[in-house]
Write an enzyme that holds these catalytic residues in place. Structure first.
Site, PDB file in Angstrom:
ATOM      1  CB  THR A   1      32.670  80.461  21.153  1.00 31.21           C
ATOM      2  OG1 THR A   1      32.417  80.945  22.473  1.00 31.21           O
ATOM      3  CG2 THR A   1      33.583  81.423  20.412  1.00 31.21           C
TER       4      THR A   1
ATOM      5  CG  HIS B   1      32.477  80.258  27.021  1.00 30.54           C
ATOM      6  ND1 HIS B   1      33.483  79.585  27.679  1.00 30.54           N
ATOM      7  CD2 HIS B   1      32.033  81.206  27.880  1.00 30.54           C
ATOM      8  CE1 HIS B   1      33.631  80.111  28.881  1.00 30.54           C
ATOM      9  NE2 HIS B   1      32.760  81.098  29.030  1.00 30.54           N
TER      10      HIS B   1
ATOM     11  CG  PHE C   1      32.365  76.963  35.031  1.00 32.12           C
ATOM     12  CD1 PHE C   1      31.659  76.165  34.141  1.00 32.12           C
ATOM     13  CD2 PHE C   1      33.481  76.429  35.652  1.00 32.12           C
ATOM     14  CE1 PHE C   1      32.054  74.861  33.884  1.00 32.12           C
ATOM     15  CE2 PHE C   1      33.888  75.132  35.401  1.00 32.12           C
ATOM     16  CZ  PHE C   1      33.167  74.340  34.515  1.00 32.12           C
TER      17      PHE C   1
ATOM     18  NE  ARG D   1      14.749  86.912  29.683  1.00 30.21           N
ATOM     19  CZ  ARG D   1      14.467  87.522  28.544  1.00 30.21           C
ATOM     20  NH1 ARG D   1      14.987  88.697  28.280  1.00 30.21           N
ATOM     21  NH2 ARG D   1      13.671  86.982  27.647  1.00 30.21           N
TER      22      ARG D   1
ATOM     23  CG  PHE E   1      19.523  78.109  37.636  1.00 31.94           C
ATOM     24  CD1 PHE E   1      20.871  77.809  37.536  1.00 31.94           C
ATOM     25  CD2 PHE E   1      18.871  78.588  36.512  1.00 31.94           C
ATOM     26  CE1 PHE E   1      21.550  77.982  36.337  1.00 31.94           C
ATOM     27  CE2 PHE E   1      19.538  78.772  35.308  1.00 31.94           C
ATOM     28  CZ  PHE E   1      20.883  78.468  35.230  1.00 31.94           C
TER      29      PHE E   1
ATOM     30  CG  PHE F   1      31.838  87.079  33.013  1.00 34.03           C
ATOM     31  CD1 PHE F   1      33.160  87.381  32.728  1.00 34.03           C
ATOM     32  CD2 PHE F   1      30.957  86.903  31.964  1.00 34.03           C
ATOM     33  CE1 PHE F   1      33.600  87.495  31.418  1.00 34.03           C
ATOM     34  CE2 PHE F   1      31.375  87.009  30.649  1.00 34.03           C
ATOM     35  CZ  PHE F   1      32.698  87.308  30.375  1.00 34.03           C
TER      36      PHE F   1
ATOM     37  CB  ILE G   1      25.341  87.428  27.453  1.00 37.88           C
ATOM     38  CG1 ILE G   1      24.661  88.072  28.675  1.00 37.88           C
ATOM     39  CG2 ILE G   1      24.819  88.037  26.151  1.00 37.88           C
ATOM     40  CD1 ILE G   1      25.009  89.524  28.911  1.00 37.88           C
TER      41      ILE G   1
ATOM     42  CB  ALA H   1      24.313  87.767  33.577  1.00 40.76           C
TER      43      ALA H   1
END
EC number: 2.5.1.78
Length: 157
Positions: free
Chosen positions: A88, A90, A59, A129, A115, A24, A84, A82
Site C-alpha cells: 500500500t 502507507h 511517524f 543496513r 534522520f 515498529f 519497510i 525502519a
C-alpha cells in the site's frame, strides 16, 4: 590564497545526545540503537548518559525529536526507525512525513536532528543496513550528529 575551512574535531566527549527510536520493526530498530550507542562510545562519549526515548513508530519521531531538542540538556537528537515498503502507499506517507517533520523540527530548534530512519523495500534490506553488510545506519547517524554539533560550535566562535 587558501580559504579558511572549519574542521571540527569529531569527539562525543561533552556532547549531550538524545536518541528517539521507533518501536515498529523493533528487531531492526534495536540493532540501529545498538550501533548508535557503540558509535557514541567510540567517539569518547558515555552511552549511559544518552537519553533514549522509544516512540510507537517513525511517524511519531518528529514530535518527540523536537521535544528532546528543546531540552536545555540536549545538544543533538538522532531519530532512528525502519519503514519497510508494503503493498500500500502507507510507506510513502510515513517515510516522507517523518523526514519532513524531522527537518522542520531541526530548523525550528536550531539543533541537529539527524534522520536515521531506514526506508527499504524488504526486511532483508533493513537488516543489512542495521549491522549487516551495508554497515549500521544508526552508527552513521551518531557520527553525523556529533559532526554537526562540533561544526555549529566552530561556526559560533
Amino acid at each position: 590564497m587558501k580559504p579558511k575551512t572549519l574542521s571540527p574535531i569529531l569527539t562525543a566527549k561533552g556532547v549531550r545526545l538524545a536518541i528517539a527510536v521507533g518501536r515498529f520493526n523493533e528487531r531492526v530498530t534495536k540493532l540501529l540503537l545498538e550501533g548508535a550507542l557503540e558509535a557514541y562510545a567510540r567517539l569518547g562519549g558515555d552511552p549511559a548518559e544518552v537519553l533514549v526515548a522509544w516512540v510507537p513508530g517513525s511517524f511519531e519521531l518528529p514530535l518527540v525529536a523536537k521535544r528532546l531538542a528543546q531540552r536545555p540538556d540536549v545538544d543533538a537528537v538522532v531519530a532512528l526507525g525502519a519503514v519497510i515498503r508494503g503493498e500500500t502507499p502507507h510507506f510513502e506517507y510515513v517515510a516522507g512525513q517523518a523526514a519532513s517533520g524531522l527537518m522542520q523540527a531541526m530548523l525550528q530548534t536550531e539543533k541537529p536532528i539527524v534522520f536515521g530512519v531506514l526506508t527499504t523495500n524488504t526486511p532483508e534490506e533493513a537488516q543489512e543496513r542495521a549491522g549487516g553488510k551495508a554497515g549500521n545506519k544508526g552508527a552513521e547517524a551518531v557520527f553525523t550528529a556529533i559532526e554537526m554539533v562540533r561544526l555549529l560550535e566552530a561556526i559560533s566562535r
